[in-house]
Design an enzyme around this catalytic site. Structure first.
Site, PDB file in Angstrom:
ATOM      1  N   ASP A  22      46.389 -13.862 109.271  1.00  0.00           N
ATOM      2  CA  ASP A  22      46.820 -13.105 108.092  1.00  0.00           C
ATOM      3  C   ASP A  22      47.333 -14.023 106.983  1.00  0.00           C
ATOM      4  O   ASP A  22      47.786 -15.148 107.243  1.00  0.00           O
ATOM      5  CB  ASP A  22      47.968 -12.155 108.462  1.00  0.00           C
ATOM      6  CG  ASP A  22      47.505 -10.902 109.172  1.00  0.00           C
ATOM      7  OD1 ASP A  22      46.327 -10.833 109.557  1.00  0.00           O
ATOM      8  OD2 ASP A  22      48.335  -9.999 109.360  1.00  0.00           O
ATOM      9  N   HIS A  72      43.953  -7.399 103.446  1.00  0.00           N
ATOM     10  CA  HIS A  72      45.390  -7.359 103.717  1.00  0.00           C
ATOM     11  C   HIS A  72      46.178  -7.007 102.451  1.00  0.00           C
ATOM     12  O   HIS A  72      47.298  -7.471 102.289  1.00  0.00           O
ATOM     13  CB  HIS A  72      45.808  -8.726 104.266  1.00  0.00           C
ATOM     14  CG  HIS A  72      47.107  -8.763 105.008  1.00  0.00           C
ATOM     15  ND1 HIS A  72      47.490  -7.803 105.913  1.00  0.00           N
ATOM     16  CD2 HIS A  72      48.121  -9.671 104.980  1.00  0.00           C
ATOM     17  CE1 HIS A  72      48.675  -8.121 106.420  1.00  0.00           C
ATOM     18  NE2 HIS A  72      49.088  -9.246 105.858  1.00  0.00           N
ATOM     19  N   HIS A  96      50.527  -8.261  99.149  1.00  0.00           N
ATOM     20  CA  HIS A  96      51.385  -8.181 100.327  1.00  0.00           C
ATOM     21  C   HIS A  96      52.662  -7.357 100.130  1.00  0.00           C
ATOM     22  O   HIS A  96      53.721  -7.698 100.654  1.00  0.00           O
ATOM     23  CB  HIS A  96      51.761  -9.585 100.817  1.00  0.00           C
ATOM     24  CG  HIS A  96      52.115  -9.638 102.282  1.00  0.00           C
ATOM     25  ND1 HIS A  96      53.360  -9.307 102.770  1.00  0.00           N
ATOM     26  CD2 HIS A  96      51.379  -9.989 103.368  1.00  0.00           C
ATOM     27  CE1 HIS A  96      53.382  -9.459 104.087  1.00  0.00           C
ATOM     28  NE2 HIS A  96      52.189  -9.871 104.470  1.00  0.00           N
ATOM     29  N   HIS A 156      49.199 -16.501 111.499  1.00  0.00           N
ATOM     30  CA  HIS A 156      49.220 -16.614 110.040  1.00  0.00           C
ATOM     31  C   HIS A 156      48.738 -18.018 109.676  1.00  0.00           C
ATOM     32  O   HIS A 156      49.436 -19.006 109.962  1.00  0.00           O
ATOM     33  CB  HIS A 156      50.626 -16.364 109.493  1.00  0.00           C
ATOM     34  CG  HIS A 156      51.085 -14.953 109.671  1.00  0.00           C
ATOM     35  ND1 HIS A 156      51.572 -14.478 110.882  1.00  0.00           N
ATOM     36  CD2 HIS A 156      51.113 -13.906 108.810  1.00  0.00           C
ATOM     37  CE1 HIS A 156      51.889 -13.199 110.755  1.00  0.00           C
ATOM     38  NE2 HIS A 156      51.620 -12.820 109.512  1.00  0.00           N
TER      39      HIS A 156
END
Length: 263
Positions: A71, A122, A126, A224
């Protein structure tokens, strides 16, 4: 420590970058590579939500099968090192990228797709979507879709080419989950976390992740790629998967279009 031993093994392997191999194929120049065991097609009509950390069901994985997901990228100096590590082992993963980072680093975003990985979504920036109105949250999601699609394919359609999405912070709402299901978007949670949002050494992270994998015997794993400790740990982690008998599964939509294979 496990990390030290595995780093020695990695250092002993050739440092040149081998080309990515098709999933399930032998890894050129690396007979002992981890490789990608199989490709799993995830149809939104049949599998709208996956990941037991968040939902009742997950992907139909066999014992000791792992899906690698990353991510928050791409980030230069980090994501490219992750890609190098995956390429050395001929492993395919899924990258849930942020739209703003895709626009800022288009070449790196295209490299993810060109090397056969799944480029998923995503949001654009964010935010935590459960703190927004449904309309504003959907606009944020669509902004992220459009940014990634424009980088990879030159334009954005009504539905992203890869209809896979992960909520930032897993901050979902029933209304948004229902809306994404109506639109044919698979929402990815995870089966286990690397917890790499917490500061730790690469060795500590490796021990933590392998302990969780040994307990769960596989599943969707969340990393990540902008996190330095993950970048530093990844080569040893991939070798640990190989040595302990885990197999990597690459997830794709029914029709996968990448920068290296335009429509």
């Amino acid at each position: 420590m496990l990390l030290a031993a595995l780093l020695l093994a990695v250092a002993a392997t050739p440092s040149r970058a081998e080309p990515a191999a098709p999933a399930g194929a032998a890894c050129p120049g690396r007979a002992d590579a981890l490789g990608t065991a199989r490709v799993l097609t995830v149809d939104p009509a049949e599998t709208p939500r996956v990941g037991r950390k968040h939902f009742p069901t997950t992907l139909p994985l066999a014992d000791m099968e792992v899906v690698l997901t990353f991510d928050d990228g791409p980030r230069p100096g980090r994501t490219d090192a992750v890609l190098d590590a995956l390429r050395r082992e001929c492993v395919r993963a899924s990258f849930f990228v942020l739209g703003k980072h895709a626009l800022a680093h288009p070449a790196l975003t295209r490299r993810i797709a060109a090397e056969g990985h799944t480029v998923a979504h995503h949001t654009f920036g964010h935010p935590l979507l459960d703190r927004m109105t449904p309309a504003a949250a959907e606009r944020e999601i669509d902004h992220g879709f459009a940014a990634v699609e424009s980088v990879l394919h030159g334009r954005a359609g009504e539905r992203p080419t890869t209809p896979f999405f992960r909520f930032p912070g897993f901050a979902t709402t029933p209304a948004l989950l229902d809306r994404l299901q109506q639109r044919g978007i698979v929402v990815f949670g995870a089966d286990l976390w690397a917890s790499d949002w917490n500061d730790m050494t690469p060795g500590q992270q490796l021990d933590l992740v392998m302990a969780r994998l040994d307990s769960s015997r596989g599943g969707i794993l969340l990393f990540h790629d902008p996190r330095l400790q993950t970048v530093q740990m990844l080569p040893a982690f991939l070798r640990a998967l190989k040595s302990r008998g885990f197999r990597v599964v690459h997830v794709v939509p029914p029709r996968l279009r990448t920068a290296s294979a335009p429509p």
